[in-house]
Enzyme design. Structure first.
Site, short mmCIF file in Angstrom:
data_model
loop_
_atom_site.label_atom_id
_atom_site.label_comp_id
_atom_site.label_asym_id
_atom_site.label_seq_id
_atom_site.Cartn_x
_atom_site.Cartn_y
_atom_site.Cartn_z
CD GLU A 164 -2.79 1.29 2.41
OE1 GLU A 164 -2.70 0.48 3.35
OE2 GLU A 164 -3.72 2.11 2.28
CB CYS A 215 -7.28 2.85 4.09
SG CYS A 215 -7.75 1.95 5.57
CG ASN A 252 -8.83 -2.44 2.37
OD1 ASN A 252 -8.14 -3.46 2.41
ND2 ASN A 252 -8.69 -1.49 3.27
CD GLU A 253 -9.26 -2.82 7.37
OE1 GLU A 253 -9.42 -1.59 7.58
OE2 GLU A 253 -8.30 -3.44 7.82
O1 AHR Z 1 -2.08 -1.49 6.89
C1 AHR Z 1 -2.57 -0.26 7.30
C2 AHR Z 1 -4.08 -0.19 7.19
O2 AHR Z 1 -4.68 -1.07 8.07
C3 AHR Z 1 -4.65 -0.58 5.85
O3 AHR Z 1 -4.64 0.47 4.95
C4 AHR Z 1 -6.05 -0.96 6.18
O4 AHR Z 1 -6.57 -1.91 5.28
C5 AHR Z 1 -5.95 -1.45 7.61
O5 AHR Z 1 -6.88 -0.84 8.41
#
Ligand code: AHR
Length: 671
Positions: free
Chosen positions: A59, A257, A388-389
């Site tokens: 990321e 994120c 993603n989450e």
């Molecule tokens: O790894 C850091 C963050 O942690 C990532 O962007 C997210 O997916 C998670 O909350």
């Protein structure tokens, strides 16, 4: 919810959850009185171990891409940041006086709207020594004797000027210089090569103007010449090498994120990251102002490292590409903005078009672009992530639409869905229940937890449904202080606990298909989130103890899983030992991983039925440290580093002793 409260929320949720179990602290274990007896039937294969078992999660956080992997040294090269002069100084300019102006520069908008919105208009007065200086990303790293390639687009609108391009060290000493006379009133690219006479960790780029007149500048760029695979304007070779050395099974990108964005408008859109680099529209990085404790107002995404480059890097390092796309939900820790269901089509098309970009024939629209960018052969995409989450019914509703469209057109592509940000709790249970019902293929789970949690959860997947979705342990890292605390360290305690936990991932390779530590990269001065697998500054990089744990597991994964037990039970921390056994059919070797999380030396023996050891020798690779707070650093990058030795066995059983607090890989040839 305020973004500031993420760590707090995580901490509260994590600490109060009833699933947390009290177990023994390995430091307080009683000295084991007898050797452990492990049993393995080497003919009884439990399942295949997927080649994707150990991968990497990339990321653009912690200046991982711009200022990191992407080797561009100039910050805000196109004057597109919200503050267009951010990163640039005009040290000799006296803009606020009527007299004796050496010159000055102002950002100007192009008359025609495009993705590149601004250029720099510079008025230069003769012989007054006007300069423009770029500070780089926390400075610029220069290596003595290495060639650096400078380029700029320029047009002389009146008069005549010569640019004296200079590489400066931290004390403004000139390390290299090259002159470029600007000619003609049309935009033209000018280039120069510079070779510094000395090293600088925090150098700068200076452009000294000679002459008198008005000159327009744009895309002022400086790259080292030693990029990965020597690709011009490419990636930092030392960082890619560290990734390649992991032999990762997959590369997940671009997050995290940043996939989601704070708002939908600010989400990651892959189509804006391909094609000519200078035509890729800049976007604020989601981590720019996310962490109050580490604000990064100068954090933007130029997308010089875009989707083509991600696919190419994955191919280079032998990793299966795993892109994750927005599913029409902005980060739920931020605005949680949703695309209405009747407006979701463009998002779904982004996914379908991405598959065409990666795999489609060169005659297809997106396959042609891939080919035009220099890669006619397909990238062999097999998996794609939806969201993603994300959590809640809004996610499931959107996932269904993506699933139908993707599998309708590309039934062979595996879809990675997600169970939300936490490894248990309401969101997690809900997501799992729904995804199971929908026969999801692979579900992503995330855990940022204490080292103790990792030790206690080595059996996490033992009870998972063997017929349900497969697991992607997509983001995990032990947190030495608290979830997302800026005081977290990549210490040995965390790395050892992760290793113990990873034996549980591997022991369950029949359901766990992909795993990755997160985050991957961090600039030592530009980070927002710690811990991270690899730390770097402008010139150097090192792997943390956690990196070497990942490397040991990934480099010695084996391809068939065996069962290793002690008194009929999996080895999950009895006496502080954790163990797995696999076969590496290619090497014709049995591979045992034995993690000794206790503070004592431990002996064990492995008795085998089925295939036997070919001789009386084996190779033991050990990563160990007695100090749980020990870390690697720029000064001591290999303080915690694997050692290798030959071991001899006597008798029918293989007996061994492993040192306290150690991660061990034992490789034995079989017959
Ligand atoms: O790894 C850091 C963050 O942690 C990532 O962007 C997210 O997916 C998670 O909350």
């Amino acid at each position: 919810m305020k973004n500031k409260s993420i760590p707090f929320l995580l901490t509260v949720l994590f600490c109060s959850h009833p699933l947390l179990k009290a177990t023994t602290n390995p430091d307080s274990l009683v000295l084991p009185v007898k050797a452990s007896q492990f049993t393995v039937n080497t003919d009884q294969i439990v399942s295949a171990v997927q080649p994707t078992m150990y991968g990497i999660f990339f990321e653009d956080i912690n200046f991982g891409a711009d200022g990191g992997l992407y080797a561009e040294l100039v910050k805000n090269r196109s004057f597109e940041f919200d503050a267009p002069m951010m990163g640039w100084e005009q040290p000799e300019s006296d803009r606020f006086s009527m007299n004796d102006k050496s010159g000055f520069a102002v950002p100007v908008k192009y008359a025609e709207a495009g993705v590149n919105k601004n250029y720099l208009n510079v008025k230069v007065n003769a012989d007054k020594g006007y300069r423009l200086v770029n500070e780089g990303f926390k400075g610029m790293g220069f290596k003595q004797g290495l060639r650096y390639d400078f380029s700029v687009f320029a047009k002389q609108t009146s008069g005549g000027t010569t640019l004296h391009v200079e590489l400066l060290d931290e004390n403004n000493k000139v390390l290299a210089t090259s002159s470029i006379p600007i000619s003609g009133g049309n935009w033209k690219e000018y280039t120069a090569s510079l070779t510094p006479s000395a090293k600088a960790m925090k150098g700068k780029l200076s452009i000294r103007f000679e002459g008198k007149g008005v000159v327009d500048l744009d895309v002022i760029s400086l790259f080292p010449n030693d990029t990965w695979k020597g690709r011009p304007k490419g990636l930092r070779a030392d960082l890619v090498q560290l990734l390649a050395d992991l032999k990762p099974g997959f590369l997940r990108f671009p997050g995290g994120c940043i996939v989601e964005g704070r708002t939908l408008a600010l989400r990651y859109q892959w189509k804006k990251t391909v094609g000519k680099v200078n035509d890729r529209e800049l976007l604020i990085n989601r981590w720019n102002n996310e962490c109050a404790h580490r604000p990064a107002p100068d954090y933007f995404q130029t997308f010089g490292l875009g989707f083509f480059e991600y696919f190419q890097m994955a191919e280079d390092i032998g990793a299966s590409p795993l892109p994750i796309l927005s599913c029409g939900m902005a980060c739920q820790f931020n605005t949680a903005e949703l695309v209405p269901m009747d407006e979701i089509d463009p998002y779904v098309h982004d996914a379908l078009d991405l598959i065409e970009f990666a795999n489609g024939p060169v005659t297809s629209t997106w396959g042609k672009l891939r080919s035009d960018m220099g890669h006619p052969a397909p990238f062999n995409l097999k998996m794609i992530g939806v969201g993603n989450e994300q959590w809640g019914p809004e996610y499931i509703e959107r996932y269904k639409v993506f699933e139908k469209a993707i599998h309708g057109k590309y039934p062979e592509i595996k879809i990675v869905s997600g169970a939300g940000p936490f490894p248990e709790g309401e969101m997690f249970e809900y997501g799992w229940e729904e995804l199971k019902e929908l026969k999801a293929e692979i579900v992503d789970e995330h855990y940022y937890r204490s080292p103790q949690w990792f030790l206690e959860n080595a059996n996490r997947y033992d009870s998972y449904d063997r017929k349900g979705p497969k697991i992607f342990a997509g983001e995990y890292a032990a947190q030495s202080v608290a979830i997302a605390s800026p005081d977290n360290r990549n210490n040995w305690d965390c790395a050892l606990a992760e290793a113990a936990f990873m034996t549980g991932l591997e022991r369950n390779a029949d359901v766990v298909y992909l795993t990755s530590y997160a985050p991957l990269l961090a600039h030592s001065e530009g980070w927002q989130w710690t811990p991270d697998l690899i730390w770097f500054n402008n010139l150097e990089a090192y792997g943390t103890p956690n990196y070497y744990v990942q490397k040991l597991f990934a480099n010695h994964v084996g391809n068939q899983l065996l069962k290793i037990t002690e008194e009929g039970k999996p080895v999950i921390g009895q006496s502080g030992l954790y163990a797995t056994a696999t076969i590496d059919e290619k090497a014709k070797e049995l591979v045992f991983k034995i993690v000794n999380a206790s503070a004592f030396e431990q002996s064990f023996s492995i008795s085998m039925t089925g295939k036997k050891a070919a001789g009386t020798k084996g190779k033991l690779i050990t990563l160990a440290n007695n100090d749980k707070n020990a870390v690697n650093s720029f000064e001591s990058p290999k303080g915690i580093y694997p050692t290798e030795k030959e071991v001899n066995f006597t008798g029918k059983e293989m007996s061994l002793t492993v040192v306290p607090k150690s991660v061990n890989v034992l490789r034995v040839a079989y017959k």
